[in-house]
Design an enzyme around this catalytic site. Structure first.
Site, PDB file in Angstrom:
ATOM      1  N   LEU A  11       0.884  -1.062  -0.133  1.00  0.00           N
ATOM      2  CA  LEU A  11       0.136   0.013   0.200  1.00  0.00           C
ATOM      3  C   LEU A  11       0.710   1.289  -0.047  1.00  0.00           C
ATOM      4  O   LEU A  11       0.512   2.243   0.690  1.00  0.00           O
ATOM      5  CB  LEU A  11      -1.089  -0.095   1.205  1.00  0.00           C
ATOM      6  CG  LEU A  11      -1.737  -1.066   1.161  1.00  0.00           C
ATOM      7  CD1 LEU A  11      -2.865  -1.151   2.613  1.00  0.00           C
ATOM      8  CD2 LEU A  11      -2.708  -1.336   0.035  1.00  0.00           C
ATOM      9  N   VAL A  13       2.499   4.360  -2.210  1.00  0.00           N
ATOM     10  CA  VAL A  13       1.831   5.500  -3.273  1.00  0.00           C
ATOM     11  C   VAL A  13       1.144   4.674  -4.495  1.00  0.00           C
ATOM     12  O   VAL A  13       0.035   4.853  -4.740  1.00  0.00           O
ATOM     13  CB  VAL A  13       2.629   6.633  -3.638  1.00  0.00           C
ATOM     14  CG1 VAL A  13       1.564   7.762  -4.271  1.00  0.00           C
ATOM     15  CG2 VAL A  13       3.367   7.064  -2.391  1.00  0.00           C
ATOM     16  N   GLY A  15       0.319   1.472  -4.960  1.00  0.00           N
ATOM     17  CA  GLY A  15      -0.484   0.326  -4.578  1.00  0.00           C
ATOM     18  C   GLY A  15      -1.794   1.051  -4.112  1.00  0.00           C
ATOM     19  O   GLY A  15      -2.891   0.467  -4.464  1.00  0.00           O
ATOM     20  N   ASN A 103       7.649  -3.521 -11.909  1.00  0.00           N
ATOM     21  CA  ASN A 103       8.500  -3.525 -12.852  1.00  0.00           C
ATOM     22  C   ASN A 103       9.318  -4.628 -12.671  1.00  0.00           C
ATOM     23  O   ASN A 103      10.568  -4.619 -12.553  1.00  0.00           O
ATOM     24  CB  ASN A 103       9.433  -2.216 -13.026  1.00  0.00           C
ATOM     25  CG  ASN A 103       8.514  -1.048 -13.732  1.00  0.00           C
ATOM     26  OD1 ASN A 103       7.732  -1.397 -14.474  1.00  0.00           O
ATOM     27  ND2 ASN A 103       8.811   0.244 -13.304  1.00  0.00           N
ATOM     28  N   SER A 129       1.775   1.660 -16.138  1.00  0.00           N
ATOM     29  CA  SER A 129       2.733   2.774 -16.538  1.00  0.00           C
ATOM     30  C   SER A 129       1.729   4.037 -16.250  1.00  0.00           C
ATOM     31  O   SER A 129       0.505   4.160 -16.710  1.00  0.00           O
ATOM     32  CB  SER A 129       3.285   2.672 -17.848  1.00  0.00           C
ATOM     33  OG  SER A 129       3.714   4.164 -17.876  1.00  0.00           O
ATOM     34  N   LYS A 183       6.471  -3.978 -21.033  1.00  0.00           N
ATOM     35  CA  LYS A 183       6.576  -2.672 -19.889  1.00  0.00           C
ATOM     36  C   LYS A 183       8.215  -2.625 -19.969  1.00  0.00           C
ATOM     37  O   LYS A 183       8.519  -1.335 -19.857  1.00  0.00           O
ATOM     38  CB  LYS A 183       6.357  -3.040 -18.531  1.00  0.00           C
ATOM     39  CG  LYS A 183       6.340  -1.823 -17.516  1.00  0.00           C
ATOM     40  CD  LYS A 183       5.663  -0.769 -17.768  1.00  0.00           C
ATOM     41  CE  LYS A 183       6.250   0.583 -17.043  1.00  0.00           C
ATOM     42  NZ  LYS A 183       6.727   0.855 -16.034  1.00  0.00           N
ATOM     43  N   HIS A 186       8.863  -0.505 -22.930  1.00  0.00           N
ATOM     44  CA  HIS A 186       8.313   0.810 -22.732  1.00  0.00           C
ATOM     45  C   HIS A 186       9.150   1.703 -22.176  1.00  0.00           C
ATOM     46  O   HIS A 186       9.557   2.788 -22.520  1.00  0.00           O
ATOM     47  CB  HIS A 186       6.802   0.742 -21.900  1.00  0.00           C
ATOM     48  CG  HIS A 186       6.312   1.909 -21.309  1.00  0.00           C
ATOM     49  ND1 HIS A 186       7.095   2.758 -20.326  1.00  0.00           N
ATOM     50  CD2 HIS A 186       5.309   2.714 -21.813  1.00  0.00           C
ATOM     51  CE1 HIS A 186       6.345   3.713 -20.272  1.00  0.00           C
ATOM     52  NE2 HIS A 186       5.301   3.898 -21.089  1.00  0.00           N
ATOM     53  N   ASN A 187       9.841   1.192 -21.099  1.00  0.00           N
ATOM     54  CA  ASN A 187      10.668   2.027 -20.170  1.00  0.00           C
ATOM     55  C   ASN A 187      12.073   2.554 -20.958  1.00  0.00           C
ATOM     56  O   ASN A 187      12.660   3.399 -20.839  1.00  0.00           O
ATOM     57  CB  ASN A 187      11.103   1.174 -18.781  1.00  0.00           C
ATOM     58  CG  ASN A 187      10.093   1.350 -17.920  1.00  0.00           C
ATOM     59  OD1 ASN A 187       8.800   1.767 -18.360  1.00  0.00           O
ATOM     60  ND2 ASN A 187      10.378   1.465 -16.540  1.00  0.00           N
ATOM     61  N   GLU A 190      11.222   5.253 -23.096  1.00  0.00           N
ATOM     62  CA  GLU A 190      11.135   6.075 -22.045  1.00  0.00           C
ATOM     63  C   GLU A 190      12.387   6.750 -22.020  1.00  0.00           C
ATOM     64  O   GLU A 190      12.656   8.350 -21.988  1.00  0.00           O
ATOM     65  CB  GLU A 190      10.373   5.816 -20.820  1.00  0.00           C
ATOM     66  CG  GLU A 190      10.329   6.859 -19.807  1.00  0.00           C
ATOM     67  CD  GLU A 190       9.798   6.260 -18.567  1.00  0.00           C
ATOM     68  OE1 GLU A 190       8.760   5.270 -18.460  1.00  0.00           O
ATOM     69  OE2 GLU A 190      10.512   6.153 -17.338  1.00  0.00           O
ATOM     70  N   TYR A 191      13.464   6.289 -21.749  1.00  0.00           N
ATOM     71  CA  TYR A 191      14.685   6.559 -21.417  1.00  0.00           C
ATOM     72  C   TYR A 191      15.214   7.297 -22.542  1.00  0.00           C
ATOM     73  O   TYR A 191      16.022   8.470 -22.624  1.00  0.00           O
ATOM     74  CB  TYR A 191      15.876   5.398 -21.131  1.00  0.00           C
ATOM     75  CG  TYR A 191      15.931   4.777 -19.885  1.00  0.00           C
ATOM     76  CD1 TYR A 191      14.803   4.593 -18.879  1.00  0.00           C
ATOM     77  CD2 TYR A 191      17.285   4.902 -19.228  1.00  0.00           C
ATOM     78  CE1 TYR A 191      14.947   3.930 -17.784  1.00  0.00           C
ATOM     79  CE2 TYR A 191      17.389   4.332 -17.934  1.00  0.00           C
ATOM     80  CZ  TYR A 191      16.356   3.853 -17.230  1.00  0.00           C
ATOM     81  OH  TYR A 191      16.393   3.537 -15.805  1.00  0.00           O
ATOM     82  N   ARG A 288      22.926   8.322 -18.771  1.00  0.00           N
ATOM     83  CA  ARG A 288      22.791   8.417 -17.406  1.00  0.00           C
ATOM     84  C   ARG A 288      23.967   8.096 -16.556  1.00  0.00           C
ATOM     85  O   ARG A 288      24.290   8.732 -15.549  1.00  0.00           O
ATOM     86  CB  ARG A 288      21.595   7.722 -17.148  1.00  0.00           C
ATOM     87  CG  ARG A 288      20.359   8.118 -17.677  1.00  0.00           C
ATOM     88  CD  ARG A 288      19.028   7.521 -16.917  1.00  0.00           C
ATOM     89  NE  ARG A 288      18.124   7.882 -17.406  1.00  0.00           N
ATOM     90  CZ  ARG A 288      16.584   7.688 -17.090  1.00  0.00           C
ATOM     91  NH1 ARG A 288      16.440   7.151 -15.944  1.00  0.00           N
ATOM     92  NH2 ARG A 288      15.578   7.905 -17.679  1.00  0.00           N
TER      93      ARG A 288
END
Ligand code: 6PG
Length: 472
Positions: A11, A13, A15, A103, A129, A183, A186-187, A190-191, A288
């Site tokens: 639980l 943020v 979740g 993830n 996402s 996913k 997707h990331n 995103e990078y 990065r």
């Protein structure tokens, strides 16, 4: 009330927000967290219409759920997922479904699917996402694995996901751990897009001397047109955020060392593993890493100082070209990521429906953009497209922007502005669209020093030559 339809483990943020989203859509849901504070927060943040229950007891949690149980895990990837599974497995019954919404690495999901199946349990990997806000208001959801289990979850997933043209941003992503794999890619994309946006920012700031207010205006205009996307939109807003600790804008006070949690690195590793070229994603990961050498960079910049900046003569024209270069390099990054999914689908037997992937990325997720509409049309024309650059309509867009990408990349190179993302996007495009690459020479060298053999262009077969050392 007992007999809750869903369960949420974790639980934090993400979740909690996903749980509220599920409850808002009329599904009853119980939440579990070992941290009593989080259970308390859950109740405090809920509204009276939600049918929810929070508990710190795993036994209470499991027995509150109707069967077959449908339990979503929203805990950090890696060991925490295994720890939850070890403690919850003995409490579950045959046919129950556990859905990992974190993830997680796809190979971990494969292992867990097999492990739970041996106990008669279903385990699914499901990418989610959209960050904290998306989880609460409508994320893009990428489930994969057990089809029977997926169909049980489908109505809920469709209700809680983002919508584009009234269509839910969720679909079945394929067999096994396909949901996690999609996913992960997707990331990776995103990078790459974040790297490219940061380079465009650098070019406009150092090359054209734009201040934050002007940058805000440029990104606002971009977001109002064909570049409309979540990442351009938030970048626009970042340029307007004032600092609460000093005068001026927050962005100028942020240390230039980028963090990473690992999904970009996994994408690059995977591409190397199965032989797919995704250089713009690779470079985003390594950029990065390079950013973290702050102290060395300071030292080196003093040692090699004296870069001269030639400002462009036509600033408005330059801004337009940077926009076009960013748009095209972004498109090329998607092309690389999608090509990885095509190969992974064959390699691992995922049967990933590319058309559905781009369809559900149109809303809710971090890489949502209007560009995805064009990819959706491309895959509608040809669901088996191996690379988005091979689509005729996409080629028209590319041809219209390539000159700008070349000009902007050349500007960056001649002025010493780091532009690894733009350069690799352009380099990938040039290599991908070249009929004859100079690797005939590499093959000759390999055969020369290692007898690695080569193929010929004029006849079938495998050849080896005793190469002559002309100095002997
Ligand atoms: C999303 C994001 C999210 C990601 C974080 C952090 O789709 O909501 O991709 O899942 O984990 O943005 O990623 P890094 O810390 O690796 O940048």
């Amino acid at each position: 009330m007992e007999g809750y339809s869903y369960g949420m483990v974790g639980l934090g943020v993400m979740g909690r927000n996903l749980l509220y989203n599920i409850a808002d859509n009329g599904f009853s849901i119980a939440g579990f967290d070992l941290d009593e504070e989080k259970v308390k927060d859950l109740h405090e943040g809920a509204n009276s219409k939600m049918k929810i229950k929070g508990t710190g007891s795993l036994e209470d949690f499991v027995s509150a759920l109707e069967t077959p149980r449908k339990i979503i895990l929203m805990v950090p990837a890696g060991k925490p997922v295994d720890a939850v599974l070890e403690s919850i497995k003995p409490l579950l019954s045959k046919g129950d479904i556990v859905i990992d919404a974190g993830n997680s690495y796809f190979e971990d999901t494969n292992r867990r699917i097999a492990d739970l199946a041996s106990n008669g349990l279903h385990f699914m990997g499901m990418g989610v996402s959209g960050g904290e806000k998306g989880a609460r208001t409508g994320p893009s959801i990428m489930p994969g694995g057990d089809l029977e289990a997926f169909h049980l979850l489908k109505p809920m997933l469709e209700a809680i996901s983002a919508k584009v043209d009234n269509e839910a941003c969720t679909a079945y992503m394929g067999k096994g751990s396909a949901g996690n794999y999609v996913k992960m890619v997707h990331n990776g994309i995103e990078y790459a897009i974040m790297q490219l946006i940061s380079e465009a920012y650098d070019l406009l700031k150092k090359g054209a001397n734009l201040n934050n207010d002007q940058l805000y205006e440029v990104f606002k205009e971009w977001n109002n047109g064909e570049m409309n996307s979540f990442l351009i939109e938030i970048t626009r807003d970042i340029f307007q955020q004032k600092d609460s600790l000093t005068e001026g804008y927050l962005v100028d006070q942020i240390l230039d060392k980028a963090g990473a949690k690992g999904t970009g690195k996994w994408t690059s590793e995977q591409a190397m593993e199965i032989g797919v070229s995704i250089p713009t994603i690779d470079i985003a990961v390594t950029s990065r890493i390079l950013s973290a050498y702050k102290e060395e960079r300071v030292q080196a910049s003093q040692l090699y100082s004296g870069k001269e900046m030639m400002s462009p003569e036509d600033i408005d024209g330059f801004i337009r070209e940077v926009g076009d270069a960013l748009y095209l390099a972004t498109l090329i990054s998607y092309a690389q990521g999608l090509a990885l999914l095509v190969k992974a689908s064959q390699e691992y037997g995922f049967e990933i429906p590319l058309k559905d992937v781009v369809k559900i990325w149109r809303g809710g997720c971090i890489i949502r953009s209007v560009l995805l509409e064009k990819f959706y049309s491309a895959y509608t024309r040809d669901p088996d497209l191996s690379n988005i650059l091979l689509d005729k309509d996409i080629s028209v867009i590319v041809k219209g922007k390539i000159a700008s990408l070349r000009k902007v990349a050349a500007f960056a190179v001649s002025n010493g502005i780091p532009s690894l993302g733009l350069q690799t996007a352009l380099g990938y495009f040039d290599a991908y669209t070249t009929e004859s690459l100079p690797v005939n020479l590499i093959q000759a060298q390999r055969d020369y020093f290692g007898a690695h053999t080569y193929q010929r262009i004029d006849r079938e077969g495998v050849f080896h030559t005793s190469w002559q050392n002309v100095n002997q």
